[in-house]
Write a protein that holds these residues in place. Structure first.
Motif, PDB file in Angstrom:
ATOM      1  N   THR A 133      27.214  -7.070-102.934  1.00 43.54           N
ATOM      2  CA  THR A 133      25.995  -7.215-103.721  1.00 43.54           C
ATOM      3  C   THR A 133      26.169  -8.273-104.803  1.00 43.54           C
ATOM      4  O   THR A 133      25.229  -8.996-105.137  1.00 43.54           O
ATOM      5  CB  THR A 133      25.619  -5.859-104.366  1.00 43.54           C
ATOM      6  OG1 THR A 133      25.451  -4.894-103.325  1.00 43.54           O
ATOM      7  CG2 THR A 133      24.350  -5.952-105.182  1.00 43.54           C
ATOM      8  N   VAL A 134      27.374  -8.370-105.363  1.00 43.06           N
ATOM      9  CA  VAL A 134      27.628  -9.342-106.428  1.00 43.06           C
ATOM     10  C   VAL A 134      27.434 -10.767-105.898  1.00 43.06           C
ATOM     11  O   VAL A 134      26.759 -11.588-106.529  1.00 43.06           O
ATOM     12  CB  VAL A 134      29.040  -9.162-107.028  1.00 43.06           C
ATOM     13  CG1 VAL A 134      29.340 -10.239-108.060  1.00 43.06           C
ATOM     14  CG2 VAL A 134      29.186  -7.769-107.638  1.00 43.06           C
ATOM     15  N   TYR A 144      22.850  -8.158-110.499  1.00 46.22           N
ATOM     16  CA  TYR A 144      23.002  -7.204-109.390  1.00 46.22           C
ATOM     17  C   TYR A 144      22.460  -5.828-109.730  1.00 46.22           C
ATOM     18  O   TYR A 144      22.051  -5.092-108.835  1.00 46.22           O
ATOM     19  CB  TYR A 144      24.438  -7.118-108.876  1.00 46.22           C
ATOM     20  CG  TYR A 144      25.495  -6.747-109.881  1.00 46.22           C
ATOM     21  CD1 TYR A 144      25.705  -5.436-110.259  1.00 46.22           C
ATOM     22  CD2 TYR A 144      26.332  -7.718-110.423  1.00 46.22           C
ATOM     23  CE1 TYR A 144      26.691  -5.094-111.163  1.00 46.22           C
ATOM     24  CE2 TYR A 144      27.322  -7.390-111.319  1.00 46.22           C
ATOM     25  CZ  TYR A 144      27.491  -6.076-111.691  1.00 46.22           C
ATOM     26  OH  TYR A 144      28.491  -5.743-112.580  1.00 46.22           O
ATOM     27  N   VAL A 145      22.393  -5.471-111.008  1.00 48.68           N
ATOM     28  CA  VAL A 145      21.820  -4.169-111.361  1.00 48.68           C
ATOM     29  C   VAL A 145      20.308  -4.149-111.155  1.00 48.68           C
ATOM     30  O   VAL A 145      19.712  -3.079-111.095  1.00 48.68           O
ATOM     31  CB  VAL A 145      22.180  -3.733-112.807  1.00 48.68           C
ATOM     32  CG1 VAL A 145      23.674  -3.499-112.951  1.00 48.68           C
ATOM     33  CG2 VAL A 145      21.683  -4.733-113.814  1.00 48.68           C
ATOM     34  N   LYS A 149      19.691  -1.695-107.326  1.00 49.69           N
ATOM     35  CA  LYS A 149      19.938  -0.716-108.383  1.00 49.69           C
ATOM     36  C   LYS A 149      20.865   0.418-107.965  1.00 49.69           C
ATOM     37  O   LYS A 149      21.538   1.007-108.813  1.00 49.69           O
ATOM     38  CB  LYS A 149      18.621  -0.136-108.882  1.00 49.69           C
ATOM     39  CG  LYS A 149      17.743  -1.160-109.558  1.00 49.69           C
ATOM     40  CD  LYS A 149      16.426  -0.566-109.984  1.00 49.69           C
ATOM     41  CE  LYS A 149      15.572  -1.664-110.605  1.00 49.69           C
ATOM     42  NZ  LYS A 149      14.292  -1.188-111.059  1.00 49.69           N
ATOM     43  N   ASN A 150      20.910   0.731-106.683  1.00 48.87           N
ATOM     44  CA  ASN A 150      21.742   1.845-106.226  1.00 48.87           C
ATOM     45  C   ASN A 150      23.023   1.395-105.534  1.00 48.87           C
ATOM     46  O   ASN A 150      23.700   2.205-104.892  1.00 48.87           O
ATOM     47  CB  ASN A 150      20.932   2.771-105.308  1.00 48.87           C
ATOM     48  CG  ASN A 150      19.878   3.533-106.091  1.00 48.87           C
ATOM     49  OD1 ASN A 150      20.132   3.977-107.205  1.00 48.87           O
ATOM     50  ND2 ASN A 150      18.694   3.673-105.515  1.00 48.87           N
ATOM     51  N   SER A 151      23.352   0.116-105.635  1.00 54.27           N
ATOM     52  CA  SER A 151      24.614  -0.351-105.042  1.00 54.27           C
ATOM     53  C   SER A 151      25.779   0.250-105.822  1.00 54.27           C
ATOM     54  O   SER A 151      25.636   0.693-106.968  1.00 54.27           O
ATOM     55  CB  SER A 151      24.684  -1.881-105.083  1.00 54.27           C
ATOM     56  OG  SER A 151      24.712  -2.332-106.426  1.00 54.27           O
ATOM     57  N   ALA A 152      26.929   0.280-105.194  1.00 56.27           N
ATOM     58  CA  ALA A 152      28.113   0.856-105.835  1.00 56.27           C
ATOM     59  C   ALA A 152      28.435   0.147-107.144  1.00 56.27           C
ATOM     60  O   ALA A 152      28.756   0.781-108.151  1.00 56.27           O
ATOM     61  CB  ALA A 152      29.302   0.786-104.880  1.00 56.27           C
ATOM     62  N   ARG A 155      25.836   1.071-109.920  1.00 53.68           N
ATOM     63  CA  ARG A 155      26.100   2.420-110.446  1.00 53.68           C
ATOM     64  C   ARG A 155      27.333   2.421-111.339  1.00 53.68           C
ATOM     65  O   ARG A 155      27.345   3.049-112.405  1.00 53.68           O
ATOM     66  CB  ARG A 155      26.274   3.419-109.296  1.00 53.68           C
ATOM     67  CG  ARG A 155      24.980   3.749-108.572  1.00 53.68           C
ATOM     68  CD  ARG A 155      25.118   4.937-107.628  1.00 53.68           C
ATOM     69  NE  ARG A 155      26.317   4.921-106.816  1.00 53.68           N
ATOM     70  CZ  ARG A 155      26.422   4.380-105.598  1.00 53.68           C
ATOM     71  NH1 ARG A 155      25.367   3.780-105.057  1.00 53.68           N
ATOM     72  NH2 ARG A 155      27.546   4.422-104.933  1.00 53.68           N
ATOM     73  N   ALA A 156      28.367   1.693-110.929  1.00 56.87           N
ATOM     74  CA  ALA A 156      29.594   1.617-111.731  1.00 56.87           C
ATOM     75  C   ALA A 156      29.327   0.919-113.063  1.00 56.87           C
ATOM     76  O   ALA A 156      29.859   1.335-114.102  1.00 56.87           O
ATOM     77  CB  ALA A 156      30.690   0.900-110.953  1.00 56.87           C
TER      78      ALA A 156
END
Length: 190
Positions: A133-134, A144-145, A149-152, A155-156
């Motif tokens: 995603t990055v 990327y957020v 929004k729900n990518s690892a 969330r991290a």
């Protein structure tokens, strides 16, 4: 949130004339009234110019990866900073971890080495996973957020921000010099 990509241009404030430097200081004073946080991305490596900005800051975030060369560079950076100011609060983030467990283990080992050899405690903020995603976000020039929004990694990052916000803020007394006060002092010492 606003972002100004400084690149290597940030260090130009040290080579400009006094009039332009004063203009920078005036503009910075205005920014302080509009933002809760002002973050300087200093990039990898350290120069005398970037060190002045780091030492004038209220705290320092060191971002590393589990790779041995990155860990060594991060340790060297912290060692260099500590040689000038061992009271500057430091936060450490482990980026591009293959798993959360691996990231936290690397963070804990890194923290132990820092404490053992430098007698400095750092705050471990969290880990960010390796995530495609990055790369996609960089290509699309979108955070990327926001992109996923729900990518690892999103969330991290949200968890990392929660970890940071749960820490009590550093109390600055009225006698503690501001960022600009400290930066001006460091510049006159050069």
């Amino acid at each position: 949130m606003d972002y100004i990509a400084a690149g290597s241009g940030l260090s130009d404030i040290f080579s400009i004339d006094q009039h332009k430097r004063n203009f920078f200081f005036q503009q910075y004073k205005k920014l302080v009234n509009y933002y809760d946080f002002i973050i300087f991305d200093m990039g990898a490596g350290i120069t005398q110019d970037s060190l002045s900005i780091i030492l004038a800051s209220d705290e320092c975030f060191v971002i590393t990866t589990p790779e041995p060369t990155s860990i060594t560079d991060a340790y060297s950076m912290i060692k260099h900073i500590v040689s000038y100011d061992d009271t500057l609060p430091m936060q450490v983030i482990m980026n591009r971890s293959h798993s959360e467990k691996e990231g936290w283990e690397a963070l804990r080992r890194f923290n132990q080495v820092i404490f053992q050899f430098l007698q400095v405690e750092t705050k471990l903020l969290g880990t960010l996973p390796e995530d495609r995603t990055v790369t996609t976000a960089v290509i699309r020039q979108t955070p990327y957020v926001l992109l996923k929004k729900n990518s690892a990694v999103a969330r991290a990052m949200k968890q990392l921000v929660k970890n940071y916000c749960s820490v009590q803020p550093v109390n600055q007394s009225d006698t503690t010099p501001s960022f600009l006060g400290k930066l001006k002092q460091l510049l006159t010492e050069r």
